[in-house]
Design a protein around this motif. Structure first.
Motif, mmCIF file in Angstrom:
data_model
loop_
_atom_site.group_PDB
_atom_site.id
_atom_site.type_symbol
_atom_site.label_atom_id
_atom_site.label_comp_id
_atom_site.label_asym_id
_atom_site.label_seq_id
_atom_site.Cartn_x
_atom_site.Cartn_y
_atom_site.Cartn_z
ATOM 1 N N LYS A 1 1.024 -1.090 -0.023
ATOM 2 C CA LYS A 1 0.250 0.113 -0.019
ATOM 3 C C LYS A 1 0.887 1.274 0.115
ATOM 4 O O LYS A 1 2.268 0.823 0.214
ATOM 5 C CB LYS A 1 -0.854 0.394 1.115
ATOM 6 C CG LYS A 1 -1.776 -0.852 1.014
ATOM 7 C CD LYS A 1 -3.118 -0.841 2.212
ATOM 8 C CE LYS A 1 -3.908 -2.283 2.088
ATOM 9 N NZ LYS A 1 -4.955 -1.996 3.450
ATOM 10 N N ILE A 3 2.496 4.691 0.373
ATOM 11 C CA ILE A 3 1.992 6.164 2.506
ATOM 12 C C ILE A 3 2.406 7.932 1.385
ATOM 13 O O ILE A 3 3.057 7.670 0.277
ATOM 14 C CB ILE A 3 3.704 5.913 2.474
ATOM 15 C CG1 ILE A 3 4.048 4.524 4.037
ATOM 16 C CG2 ILE A 3 4.217 7.002 3.796
ATOM 17 C CD1 ILE A 3 5.054 4.497 3.754
ATOM 18 N N ASP A 44 -0.749 7.460 11.504
ATOM 19 C CA ASP A 44 -0.301 8.361 11.065
ATOM 20 C C ASP A 44 1.059 8.516 12.379
ATOM 21 O O ASP A 44 0.715 8.682 13.249
ATOM 22 C CB ASP A 44 -0.543 9.553 10.588
ATOM 23 C CG ASP A 44 -2.301 8.880 9.440
ATOM 24 O OD1 ASP A 44 -1.453 7.889 8.261
ATOM 25 O OD2 ASP A 44 -2.888 9.403 9.335
ATOM 26 N N GLY A 59 0.370 6.103 6.168
ATOM 27 C CA GLY A 59 1.165 4.799 5.590
ATOM 28 C C GLY A 59 -0.756 3.973 5.154
ATOM 29 O O GLY A 59 -1.681 4.231 5.616
ATOM 30 N N GLY A 60 -0.331 3.196 4.932
ATOM 31 C CA GLY A 60 -1.303 2.242 4.514
ATOM 32 C C GLY A 60 -2.979 2.614 3.493
ATOM 33 O O GLY A 60 -3.509 2.858 3.696
ATOM 34 N N GLU A 62 -5.597 3.165 0.013
ATOM 35 C CA GLU A 62 -5.819 2.781 -0.697
ATOM 36 C C GLU A 62 -5.821 3.387 -2.085
ATOM 37 O O GLU A 62 -5.108 2.689 -3.264
ATOM 38 C CB GLU A 62 -6.875 2.370 -0.666
ATOM 39 C CG GLU A 62 -7.587 1.184 1.045
ATOM 40 C CD GLU A 62 -6.544 0.253 0.666
ATOM 41 O OE1 GLU A 62 -6.292 -0.476 -0.953
ATOM 42 O OE2 GLU A 62 -6.714 -0.524 1.255
#
Length: 401
Positions: A1, A3, A44, A59-60, A62
């Motif tokens: 994913k 960042i 975060d 982060g993470g 989509e």
């Protein structure tokens, strides 16, 4: 994913420090950090890099555009007033956004790209966010090349001054002009100041360039006053950096005028509202020195910034220059006309003369004249001219009816 890194620059921090003191400035940064922290997820990270620069690591993701919502909310939150005890401060933020791994594959590259995007947000006036794009990388390389060329432009005598007439709207006479710098690049041709002044400021070269502008304009003013018009006045633009304590003092300029045997009235100095906000107490001292030497001062781009009436009253300002953004929208019964009329009346009440910039149509000239504006400047009268062409204009029986 993915960042996302949000590179955040708090705008106007220096003005807050200069106005309220560094203690209040530190308190402002703490409150700004709290607002950032309240708008991120638990996964975060928000960190302060130093000074007024922060980063948020999200982060993470989509989609890379999930950071849009956070950036938009942050801009709105930062624009709200900051209660700092006895004082209330207003700031904004410039946010650059870059995405890993799309834009770069390591932390150094990500930070550089975020900074470039933040710089783009700054260039758009602040209080906005910009995504990093590949063209920013090319722009960064072009800027570096331009800085290197700019360092040698002054010793190689590549700068030129053009002169744009400032016309008395009532009589049509010309005995004022604004000196506008141009860069005659050896391979790129004539470069507009829009392209290099900000770079000159960031690199610190603007101080030496500004000193050259003053001396060249003074030399031309002395020549034209002696041979053509004894009351001719040339105005020059100045940068906030020219009023810093470490910059050359006004004393050197005044001594140069004496060597040319011309009075202070031969030169007018243009400052901006940004100069007033960023230059601290040194600007007051310099303006007093100008006043004592009879050098007149114009406040440029008036009507689009944050000047207060107390600023005009307390400082030694002789002219207000109405910004061309207002002049360009002038129409009968328009709000912009009402605003221009109000500025003119206010200025005259304070004993100031008014110069309208960007006059391009006959209707604009007529509306300004009817409103009592003293001077006009713009393409309706003449574009910026080389010294030779401007001198020919001065010696011709030109008068705008």
């Amino acid at each position: 994913k993915r960042i996302a890194l949000l590179f955040i620059d708090i705008d106007n921090c220096k003005a807050i420090n200069d106005t309220f003191g560094r203690g209040i400035g530190d308190k402002l940064l703490i409150e700004a950090a709290k607002r950032m922290r309240s708008h991120i997820r638990k996964i975060d990270t928000v960190a302060r890099l130093g000074g007024n620069e922060f980063v948020i690591i999200m982060g993470g993701l989509e989609s890379p555009y999930q950071s849009d919502q956070v950036a938009s909310k942050l801009l709105k939150k930062m624009a709200e007033p900051f209660d700092l005890g006895y004082d209330v401060a207003f700031i904004s933020a410039s946010i650059g956004i870059t995405i890993y791994p799309h834009d770069a594959s390591n932390s150094i590259g990500i930070l550089k790209n975020g900074d470039r995007a933040r710089y783009a947000a700054k260039r758009h006036g602040g209080n906005n966010f910009q995504y990093f794009t590949p063209i920013m990388q090319q722009c960064a390389l072009s800027r570096l090349s331009l800085i290197n060329d700019l360092r040698s432009a002054l010793p190689k005598r590549q700068f030129r001054l053009h002169y744009q007439p400032i016309v008395n709207l009532m009589s049509g006479d010309i005995y004022k002009a604004e000196a506008l710098i141009r860069w005659q690049h050896p391979t790129k041709g004539l470069i507009s100041p829009i392209e290099f002044i900000s770079i000159a400021e960031e690199s610190g070269l603007i101080v030496d360039i500004g000193d050259w502008v003053f001396r060249e304009a003074s030399r031309q003013s002395a020549r034209w006053r002696a041979g053509i018009h004894p009351h001719l006045q040339i105005s020059i633009n100045t940068s906030p950096l020219q009023y810093k304590s470490e910059a050359p003092s006004a004393k050197a300029w005044l001594e140069y005028l004496q060597t040319l045997n011309i009075p202070g009235e031969a030169i007018a100095v243009e400052i901006t509202e940004r100069t007033l906000m960023e230059s601290g107490t040194t600007i007051d001292e310099t303006l007093l020195a100008f006043r004592d030497a009879n050098i007149q001062v114009s406040l440029d781009d008036f009507g689009t910034g944050h000047s207060s009436l107390s600023t005009l009253k307390n400082l030694d300002i002789d002219y207000l220059k109405i910004d061309q953004l207002l002049v360009g929208k002038l129409a009968i019964n328009s709000d912009d006309l009402a605003l221009c009329e109000a500025i003119i009346v206010m200025a005259h009440k304070l004993g100031l003369k008014v110069i309208a910039e960007g006059v391009e149509t006959e209707q604009q000239r007529e509306l300004l004249l009817a409103a009592g504006c003293d001077y006009g400047q713009g393409y309706l009268f003449a574009k910026p001219l080389t010294a030779i062409v401007f001198e020919a204009l001065l010696t011709s029986p030109y008068a705008y009816p």
